[in-house]
Design an enzyme around this catalytic site. Structure first.
Site, PDB file in Angstrom:
ATOM      1  N   PRO A   1      -1.973  -3.117  -2.835  1.00  0.00           N
ATOM      2  CA  PRO A   1      -2.576  -3.265  -4.163  1.00  0.00           C
ATOM      3  C   PRO A   1      -4.103  -3.263  -4.093  1.00  0.00           C
ATOM      4  CG  PRO A   1      -0.899  -4.944  -3.788  1.00  0.00           C
ATOM      5  CD  PRO A   1      -1.196  -4.295  -2.466  1.00  0.00           C
ATOM      6  N   GLU A   2      -4.715  -2.198  -4.536  1.00  0.00           N
ATOM      7  CA  GLU A   2      -6.171  -2.160  -4.653  1.00  0.00           C
ATOM      8  C   GLU A   2      -6.481  -1.953  -6.132  1.00  0.00           C
ATOM      9  OE1 GLU A   2      -8.302  -0.301  -1.539  1.00  0.00           O
ATOM     10  OE2 GLU A   2      -6.680  -0.532  -0.108  1.00  0.00           O
TER      11      GLU A   2
ATOM     12  N   LYS B   1      -9.416  -6.646  -8.829  1.00  0.00           N
ATOM     13  CA  LYS B   1      -8.019  -6.766  -8.421  1.00  0.00           C
ATOM     14  C   LYS B   1      -7.299  -7.893  -9.157  1.00  0.00           C
ATOM     15  CE  LYS B   1      -9.012  -6.441  -3.848  1.00  0.00           C
ATOM     16  NZ  LYS B   1      -8.630  -6.275  -2.419  1.00  0.00           N
TER      17      LYS B   1
ATOM     18  N   ARG C   1      -9.880  -8.998   8.421  1.00  0.00           N
ATOM     19  CA  ARG C   1      -9.051  -7.827   8.112  1.00  0.00           C
ATOM     20  C   ARG C   1      -8.991  -6.901   9.315  1.00  0.00           C
ATOM     21  NH1 ARG C   1      -8.829  -7.492   2.486  1.00  0.00           N
ATOM     22  NH2 ARG C   1      -7.133  -6.017   2.813  1.00  0.00           N
TER      23      ARG C   1
END
Ligand SMILES: [Zn+2]
Length: 262
Positions: free
Chosen positions: A2-3, A51, A249
């Site tokens: 999901p971006e 987002k 990340r």
């Protein structure tokens, strides 16, 4: 993943399913909203900001916003009344909203909160310009990124305080397309505005469909240059794509097309 584009698409799905209708039932399965009952509230609008998802509701002159965030794994699905909920396992359900014509089910949502709509700015005011917002402002995004000149360009693009809507996929892909080593300090990026503009274009180009591509191909296995392609040959030069942790990340890059600058 999901971006910004996925969240934008999700907001449209909820808009089509719910907007204009009165909620006939709500079932929250998170402790902080366990006793909340939204029956009688009208869904006026479904919006996204970076987002974040914002479902706006009104009743008797009051305005509330149901806020949610998909992070890595959240999703909203909508169904017709009586239709089987095929989206995800039931234990992942965090909220169910019902109208006469639709059921919206939120799976594995994060930051699920109900706030006065007037408080949206306080909740999300820290966000940088929204890549998919009508007020997208690349100059402001560049200005914010430049405030931390020693930060790596990869982390700067992911920082939602700089610009809102880029996630790991578009970050990795934008840096490949610009030939930038992910650990390049912001101060050493030759054309920061160009990089920001490219990231925005990549996200915007995937609005309105669920398959995310940066290569132009929608075929499975061909949708990215580096993201998710560790040890596979670079599409440009054949060098094995690398993957490493960066901050909290992971990042993917081609060591030949994105050389470390010394
Ligand atoms: Zn390469």
């Amino acid at each position: 993943m999901p971006e910004g584009d996925t969240v934008w698409n999700t907001a449209r799905v909820l808009e089509r399913a719910l907007a204009g209708d009165v909620l006939t039932g709500s079932d929250f399965r998170v402790p902080q909203l366990a006793i909340t009952d939204l029956r009688g509230w009208t869904v006026t609008e479904s919006a996204s900001r970076g987002k974040h998802l914002l479902l706006r509701l009104t009743r008797d002159g009051q305005a509330r916003t149901l806020h949610s965030h998909l992070r890595m794994d959240g999703a909203w699905r909508t169904y017709a009344p009586g239709q089987r909920w095929a989206g995800r396992p039931g234990h992942l359900i965090r909220v169910v909203l019902r109208t006469k014509r639709s059921v919206a089910v939120g799976y594995h949502l994060h930051e699920l909160t109900l706030i006065p709509t007037a408080d949206e700015a306080r909740l999300l005011g820290y966000l940088g310009p929204d890549l998919l917002g009508s007020d997208w402002d690349p100059d402001e995004a560049v200005r914010r990124i430049r405030e931390q000149p020693d930060t790596s360009i990869a982390e700067a693009l992911l920082d939602q305080r700089n610009l809102a809507g880029v996630g790991n996929l578009y970050k990795s892909e934008a840096l490949f397309l610009r030939g930038l080593w992910p650990w390049t300090p912001v101060a050493d990026v030759p054309d920061l505005a160009g990089t920001v503009t490219l990231a925005q274009k990549l996200v915007a180009s995937n609005k309105g469909r669920w398959t995310q591509t940066t290569t132009g191909s929608l075929r499975r296995g061909e949708t990215s240059y580096v993201y998710g392609r560790r040890a596979l040959p670079c599409r440009r030069c054949g060098t094995a794509i690398q993957k490493a942790e960066q901050g909290d990340r992971v990042t993917y890059w081609c060591p030949r097309c994105q050389p470390e600058r010394t």
